[in-house]
Design a protein around this motif. Structure first.
Motif, mmCIF file in Angstrom:
data_model
loop_
_atom_site.group_PDB
_atom_site.id
_atom_site.type_symbol
_atom_site.label_atom_id
_atom_site.label_comp_id
_atom_site.label_asym_id
_atom_site.label_seq_id
_atom_site.Cartn_x
_atom_site.Cartn_y
_atom_site.Cartn_z
ATOM 1 N N THR A 35 0.833 -1.198 0.000
ATOM 2 C CA THR A 35 0.000 0.000 0.000
ATOM 3 C C THR A 35 0.867 1.248 0.000
ATOM 4 O O THR A 35 2.061 1.190 0.303
ATOM 5 N N ILE A 36 0.260 2.354 -0.326
ATOM 6 C CA ILE A 36 0.999 3.614 -0.334
ATOM 7 C C ILE A 36 0.091 4.701 0.234
ATOM 8 O O ILE A 36 -1.071 4.799 -0.147
ATOM 9 N N GLY A 37 0.633 5.465 1.171
ATOM 10 C CA GLY A 37 -0.153 6.521 1.799
ATOM 11 C C GLY A 37 -0.305 7.722 0.882
ATOM 12 O O GLY A 37 0.478 7.906 -0.047
ATOM 13 N N VAL A 38 -1.304 8.540 1.151
ATOM 14 C CA VAL A 38 -1.589 9.698 0.308
ATOM 15 C C VAL A 38 -0.416 10.670 0.271
ATOM 16 O O VAL A 38 -0.037 11.144 -0.793
ATOM 17 N N SER A 39 0.209 10.952 1.414
ATOM 18 C CA SER A 39 1.322 11.910 1.428
ATOM 19 C C SER A 39 2.521 11.366 0.653
ATOM 20 O O SER A 39 3.188 12.090 -0.080
ATOM 21 N N LYS A 40 2.768 10.068 0.795
ATOM 22 C CA LYS A 40 3.864 9.423 0.059
ATOM 23 C C LYS A 40 3.569 9.455 -1.442
ATOM 24 O O LYS A 40 4.445 9.721 -2.260
ATOM 25 N N LEU A 41 2.315 9.209 -1.788
ATOM 26 C CA LEU A 41 1.906 9.223 -3.190
ATOM 27 C C LEU A 41 2.048 10.626 -3.776
ATOM 28 O O LEU A 41 2.565 10.780 -4.889
ATOM 29 N N ASP A 42 1.634 11.648 -3.037
ATOM 30 C CA ASP A 42 1.770 13.033 -3.510
ATOM 31 C C ASP A 42 3.233 13.380 -3.767
ATOM 32 O O ASP A 42 3.572 14.010 -4.766
ATOM 33 N N TYR A 54 5.112 3.911 -15.550
ATOM 34 C CA TYR A 54 4.386 2.681 -15.841
ATOM 35 C C TYR A 54 4.038 1.998 -14.526
ATOM 36 O O TYR A 54 4.892 1.892 -13.646
ATOM 37 N N ILE A 55 2.814 1.551 -14.417
ATOM 38 C CA ILE A 55 2.371 0.839 -13.220
ATOM 39 C C ILE A 55 2.303 -0.646 -13.585
ATOM 40 O O ILE A 55 1.577 -1.025 -14.501
ATOM 41 N N LEU A 56 3.082 -1.468 -12.895
ATOM 42 C CA LEU A 56 3.084 -2.912 -13.138
ATOM 43 C C LEU A 56 2.920 -3.611 -11.793
ATOM 44 O O LEU A 56 3.876 -3.761 -11.036
ATOM 45 N N VAL A 57 1.680 -3.965 -11.482
ATOM 46 C CA VAL A 57 1.386 -4.566 -10.185
ATOM 47 C C VAL A 57 0.759 -5.943 -10.377
ATOM 48 O O VAL A 57 0.358 -6.314 -11.481
ATOM 49 N N ASP A 58 0.675 -6.690 -9.288
ATOM 50 C CA ASP A 58 0.126 -8.041 -9.344
ATOM 51 C C ASP A 58 -1.339 -8.035 -9.787
ATOM 52 O O ASP A 58 -2.062 -7.069 -9.556
ATOM 53 N N ALA A 59 -1.756 -9.129 -10.389
ATOM 54 C CA ALA A 59 -3.138 -9.293 -10.830
ATOM 55 C C ALA A 59 -3.954 -9.908 -9.702
ATOM 56 O O ALA A 59 -4.485 -11.011 -9.818
ATOM 57 N N ASP A 60 -3.996 -9.196 -8.561
ATOM 58 C CA ASP A 60 -4.770 -9.667 -7.413
ATOM 59 C C ASP A 60 -5.458 -8.467 -6.766
ATOM 60 O O ASP A 60 -5.354 -7.345 -7.264
ATOM 61 N N ASP A 61 -6.135 -8.696 -5.659
ATOM 62 C CA ASP A 61 -6.899 -7.613 -5.028
ATOM 63 C C ASP A 61 -6.042 -6.432 -4.604
ATOM 64 O O ASP A 61 -6.394 -5.286 -4.850
ATOM 65 N N SER A 62 -4.897 -6.716 -3.971
ATOM 66 C CA SER A 62 -4.060 -5.601 -3.514
ATOM 67 C C SER A 62 -3.465 -4.842 -4.704
ATOM 68 O O SER A 62 -3.336 -3.621 -4.671
ATOM 69 N N GLY A 63 -3.118 -5.568 -5.760
ATOM 70 C CA GLY A 63 -2.605 -4.929 -6.967
ATOM 71 C C GLY A 63 -3.650 -4.036 -7.613
ATOM 72 O O GLY A 63 -3.364 -2.915 -8.037
ATOM 73 N N GLU A 64 -4.879 -4.538 -7.673
ATOM 74 C CA GLU A 64 -5.973 -3.762 -8.264
ATOM 75 C C GLU A 64 -6.275 -2.518 -7.447
ATOM 76 O O GLU A 64 -6.559 -1.456 -7.988
ATOM 77 N N LYS A 65 -6.203 -2.647 -6.138
ATOM 78 C CA LYS A 65 -6.449 -1.516 -5.237
ATOM 79 C C LYS A 65 -5.409 -0.418 -5.490
ATOM 80 O O LYS A 65 -5.732 0.759 -5.601
ATOM 81 N N LEU A 66 -4.154 -0.838 -5.594
ATOM 82 C CA LEU A 66 -3.060 0.087 -5.863
ATOM 83 C C LEU A 66 -3.233 0.737 -7.233
ATOM 84 O O LEU A 66 -3.063 1.945 -7.394
ATOM 85 N N ARG A 67 -3.605 -0.065 -8.224
ATOM 86 C CA ARG A 67 -3.810 0.429 -9.583
ATOM 87 C C ARG A 67 -4.918 1.499 -9.607
ATOM 88 O O ARG A 67 -4.768 2.536 -10.242
#
Length: 116
Positions: A35-42, A54-67
């Protein structure tokens, strides 16, 4: 600008290692460690503003959430997808990852395209 202009955002360090071995050009790989916090993301978005991201994350729930989070907060980023049958970037075959990266105009070592 001598900074690397391409950036791939992945979830974990095992994803990073796997992709680094396939790449044939300098690309900055950033791990979110899930996961990534809002301040870290900003902060991240500010650093990435003039780069090809480029966003390359896992094809699972946590990956989709991040995407989803990146689509909302950083719509300029390109999303790369691995086949759902592999679920994780770290366990996807090199040939598959190389094909995905090449499709995004990211240079890869040719031997990964020839394997199996």
């Amino acid at each position: 600008m001598d900074e690397w202009s391409k950036v791939i955002i992945v979830e974990g360090s095992s994803d990073k290692k796997k992709i680094q071995s396939i790449l044939n050009e300098p690309v900055d790989i950033i791990c979110t460690n899930g996961t990534i916090g809002v301040s870290k993301l900003d902060e991240l978005i500010e650093d990435l503003f003039f780069k090809d991201v480029y966003i390359l994350v896992d094809a699972d729930d946590s990956g989709e959430k991040l995407r989803k989070q990146f689509k909302r907060e950083f719509p300029e980023a390109s999303h790369l997808y691995i086949d759902k049958t592999y679920r994780e970037v770290a366990t996807a075959p090199e040939k598959h990852l190389a094909t995905v990266l090449l499709g995004a105009n990211i240079d890869v070592h040719a031997e990964y395209l020839e394997k199996g």
